[in-house]
Design a protein around this motif. Sequence first.
Motif, short mmCIF file in Angstrom:
data_model
loop_
_atom_site.label_atom_id
_atom_site.label_comp_id
_atom_site.label_asym_id
_atom_site.label_seq_id
_atom_site.Cartn_x
_atom_site.Cartn_y
_atom_site.Cartn_z
N ASN A 193 0.81 -1.22 0.00
CA ASN A 193 0.00 0.00 0.00
C ASN A 193 0.84 1.27 0.00
O ASN A 193 0.29 2.37 0.15
CB ASN A 193 -0.93 0.01 1.21
CG ASN A 193 -2.05 -1.00 1.08
OD1 ASN A 193 -2.66 -1.12 0.03
ND2 ASN A 193 -2.30 -1.75 2.15
N THR A 194 2.15 1.14 -0.14
CA THR A 194 3.04 2.30 -0.12
C THR A 194 3.55 2.60 -1.52
O THR A 194 3.93 1.69 -2.26
CB THR A 194 4.23 2.05 0.81
OG1 THR A 194 3.75 1.77 2.13
CG2 THR A 194 5.15 3.27 0.87
N LEU A 195 3.55 3.87 -1.89
CA LEU A 195 4.08 4.31 -3.18
C LEU A 195 5.18 5.34 -2.92
O LEU A 195 4.96 6.33 -2.24
CB LEU A 195 2.98 4.94 -4.03
CG LEU A 195 3.43 5.55 -5.37
CD1 LEU A 195 3.93 4.47 -6.31
CD2 LEU A 195 2.30 6.35 -6.00
N VAL A 196 6.37 5.08 -3.48
CA VAL A 196 7.50 6.00 -3.35
C VAL A 196 7.71 6.71 -4.68
O VAL A 196 7.74 6.06 -5.73
CB VAL A 196 8.79 5.27 -2.94
CG1 VAL A 196 9.93 6.25 -2.74
CG2 VAL A 196 8.57 4.45 -1.68
N VAL A 197 7.84 8.02 -4.65
CA VAL A 197 8.03 8.82 -5.86
C VAL A 197 9.30 9.65 -5.69
O VAL A 197 9.41 10.43 -4.74
CB VAL A 197 6.83 9.75 -6.12
CG1 VAL A 197 7.08 10.59 -7.38
CG2 VAL A 197 5.55 8.94 -6.26
N SER A 198 10.26 9.47 -6.60
CA SER A 198 11.46 10.30 -6.57
C SER A 198 11.31 11.44 -7.56
O SER A 198 10.75 11.27 -8.64
CB SER A 198 12.70 9.48 -6.88
OG SER A 198 12.72 9.08 -8.24
#
Length: 282
Positions: free
Chosen positions: A120-125
């Motif tokens: 359920n986690t989204l990482v955006v760089s």
Amino acid sequence: MAGIIDAMKCAKLYRIDLSSPPFDSISGVHFFPTNPDHFLVSAWDTIRLDNGIQELDLPTVKVTYLGQHGNVVTVVNYARGRSALLFDLSLEILDPCSSSANVSTHVLPERVYHPDPASNTLVVSMSSRLFRIYDIRRISEPSQTRESSLKFMIRSLACMSNRKGYAIGSVEGRTGEGYFDPSPEVWDQKYALKCHRQTIEDIDHIHNTFASAGSDETVSIWDHKLKMRLRQYPKYSGPIASVAFSCDGSRLAVVVSYTLDEDDGEEASITVEAYYMFIVRW
């Protein structure tokens, strides 16, 4: 584009030439999430520039049109039944099963480079070495905003398979690791390694192991728990544009293709025949 195993193979290293070679650089490779024998390869000559989003059902080859957007879509990720679409300065969440595919749109403070979901986690760089971490169930606001621990621009990102953190790669050839838990005792465990002499183009992860692809024509394997590089494969015949582990970890796909680090953007010295893959079997 299907892969056909070439007659040239040795021990555990298999060269695969694409049966329908692209007319431009290979942009990525991904194994199927449930079948270690199937993979997909994408190239820049297949990128859509009409701002439209389509869904392809692989068993039936049926194409479903999901919507039109105001800018070119640069990245698509899939997480728990929803697609995260990344534009130049925005993040859009789609639900392909809904009558209205668009769920929400969120403006980001900087240019987007890479996203990666973990449950359920989204990482955006983003540019300026910024990260945003989202809970997909409550996507309206980021749960955390961070600055990269590396000094230079982030070029690649991959979440850990244990869903506790992520790895990043920079244009100076360093890899770094971060954790979702913001507590000081966990955050102090982060580290960085010098794995490549040039830009790290891609990172993938399975179990405790990361693979990093460099424009220096090498692939490094490293253990995030031991905090050390396990090995570096001998140089390939060109820059490594993408790497991917199979779902069971028995294979690593290595894509040799032109990347923007070779020169000032001219691709004349790299021919279509230089685009191919290797499969490393353990």
